[in-house]
Design an enzyme around this catalytic site. Structure first.
Site, mmCIF file in Angstrom:
data_model
loop_
_atom_site.group_PDB
_atom_site.id
_atom_site.type_symbol
_atom_site.label_atom_id
_atom_site.label_comp_id
_atom_site.label_asym_id
_atom_site.label_seq_id
_atom_site.Cartn_x
_atom_site.Cartn_y
_atom_site.Cartn_z
ATOM 1 N N SER A 6 0.787 -1.235 0.000
ATOM 2 C CA SER A 6 0.000 0.000 0.000
ATOM 3 C C SER A 6 0.813 1.276 0.000
ATOM 4 O O SER A 6 0.308 2.335 -0.337
ATOM 5 C CB SER A 6 -0.947 0.025 1.198
ATOM 6 O OG SER A 6 -0.219 -0.052 2.409
ATOM 7 N N ASP A 23 -3.385 8.036 8.435
ATOM 8 C CA ASP A 23 -4.271 7.148 9.181
ATOM 9 C C ASP A 23 -3.401 6.439 10.213
ATOM 10 O O ASP A 23 -2.287 6.866 10.480
ATOM 11 C CB ASP A 23 -5.022 6.179 8.246
ATOM 12 C CG ASP A 23 -4.098 5.324 7.384
ATOM 13 O OD1 ASP A 23 -2.919 5.142 7.761
ATOM 14 O OD2 ASP A 23 -4.543 4.832 6.334
ATOM 15 N N HIS A 76 -0.402 4.678 7.648
ATOM 16 C CA HIS A 76 0.306 5.307 6.532
ATOM 17 C C HIS A 76 0.648 6.767 6.811
ATOM 18 O O HIS A 76 -0.173 7.514 7.319
ATOM 19 C CB HIS A 76 -0.558 5.259 5.268
ATOM 20 C CG HIS A 76 -1.018 3.888 4.911
ATOM 21 N ND1 HIS A 76 -2.193 3.345 5.369
ATOM 22 C CD2 HIS A 76 -0.453 2.933 4.139
ATOM 23 C CE1 HIS A 76 -2.334 2.124 4.897
ATOM 24 N NE2 HIS A 76 -1.291 1.840 4.162
#
Length: 360
Positions: free
Chosen positions: A44, A335, A338
């Site tokens: 991600s 978040d 990340h």
């Protein structure tokens, strides 16, 4: 990264990577640089939206993700703005944004300068991607092989081979293996102790790099694993009431990093003639941001900007359930797993300055 951030999220990955670039917009390399294209694999941290159209909870193509991106659009990037993938090609003077290979609007011309095959929540361990049904590294490799065929149809075999051989390849993986598969979900703990599990990770990483080499890749940068025990969600899940960094998890990341670095500089380099394999340390730069936030202008490093900042990631970070902080430039994390674009920019700037000349 979804599950990486919390056992709730089984996937999201993890952050770090972080890469290379600074606030300045002047490319560190001219457009005549030997690096004309960048192809990226992993999780991600560099997923540009490849998970958008697959059935998985490890996706973020909805607000407030993308709040500070072009037109405030949520594109599937796991942050508030640009990812390290975007910042790298921008800083190298290649293009402004790195597209996702699975983007329905991808143009054939984009293949000439590189794309991202990365999928949030994936890892070196095949079980990591299967837990949340995302795109494993093996399939990412298949996509790359497919893209080579498209390149040959676009520019001819000779030029396509030239592009492939002279491109920069970056691999960002490993965090989900440890944070999710091994610790949070714990499936692999029944089979391996941490020493043997990191051996498995390195074996899979070596296999991937060798297959990438067979397809023509020569300049390959492999990102290390960040201090995953200091990610906000990991502090919440395993850091006790005080939400301290989880040292066991950080030590596991360091162990894996040491083994990957040794493999790249030792056996793999010997097996792959004319290859340029570089281990990119993310652990120390990221830890410095966390331990010395004031040096970089951050005020909050133990929570994310989204929601309470302690556990929200992916589906838990949404406009219906989660508000966002007033000023995300003061936060290292967007978040609970990340980093923000600003955090990535600082890391990318440091890394480009330290490592890019080793590829050129």
């Amino acid at each position: 990264m979804l599950y990486s951030c919390s056992s709730l999220l089984f996937s999201l990955h993890y952050v770090m990577f972080l890469f290379l670039l600074c606030e300045g917009k002047t490319p560190l390399l001219s457009k005549n640089s030997t690096i004309k294209a960048v192809f990226i694999f992993g999780d991600s941290i560099v997923d540009q939206g490849n998970n958008n159209n697959i059935t998985t909870i490890a996706k973020c193509n909805f607000p407030p993700y993308g709040k500070d991106f072009v037109d405030g659009k949520a594109t599937g990037r796991f942050t508030n703005g640009k990812t390290p993938a975007d910042l790298i090609v921008e800083e190298l003077g290649i293009k402004e944004l790195m597209p996702a290979y699975r983007d329905p609007n991808l143009q054939a011309e984009d293949l000439k300068t590189g794309v991202s095959f990365a999928s949030g929540a994936s890892g070196y361990d095949p079980q990591t991607s299967s837990i949340v049904s995302v795109i494993p590294l093996s399939t990412q490799l298949n996509y790359f092989e497919e893209s080579i065929g498209k390149l040959k149809g676009l520019v001819g075999e000779k030029e396509a081979n030239k592009i492939v051989n002279n491109s920069l390849y970056l691999v960002v993986a490993g965090s989900n293996d440890l944070a999710n598969t091994y610790y949070t979900i714990g499936l692999r703990q029944k089979q391996y102790d941490i020493d043997s599990y990191t051996d498995l990770m390195v074996d899979k990483a070596e296999d991937f790099i060798q297959e990438l080499y067979k397809l023509g890749a020569r300049k390959i940068g492999v990102f290390g694993i960040p201090p995953i025990g200091c990610m906000p969600c990991q502090r919440t899940l395993s850091g006790g009431l005080a939400r301290l960094c989880v040292e066991e998890h950080n030590q596991a990341a360091q162990l894996a990093n040491t083994k990957i670095s040794l493999a790249l500089n030792g056996s793999l380099s010997k097996k792959l003639p004319q290859s340029n394999l570089v281990f990119i340390d993310i652990y120390d730069p990221m830890l410095d941001l966390i331990l010395n936030p004031q040096k970089y202008g951050f005020e909050v490093v133990d929570k994310g900007c989204c929601g309470t900042g302690s556990i929200e990631v992916v589906i838990l970070c949404n406009r219906y359930m989660s508000s966002t902080c007033e000023d995300d430039s003061k936060y290292l994390f967007w978040d609970s797993y990340h980093p923000t674009e600003r955090g990535y920019r600082i890391l990318v700037d440091q890394m480009i300055k330290k490592y890019i000349n080793r590829f050129t």
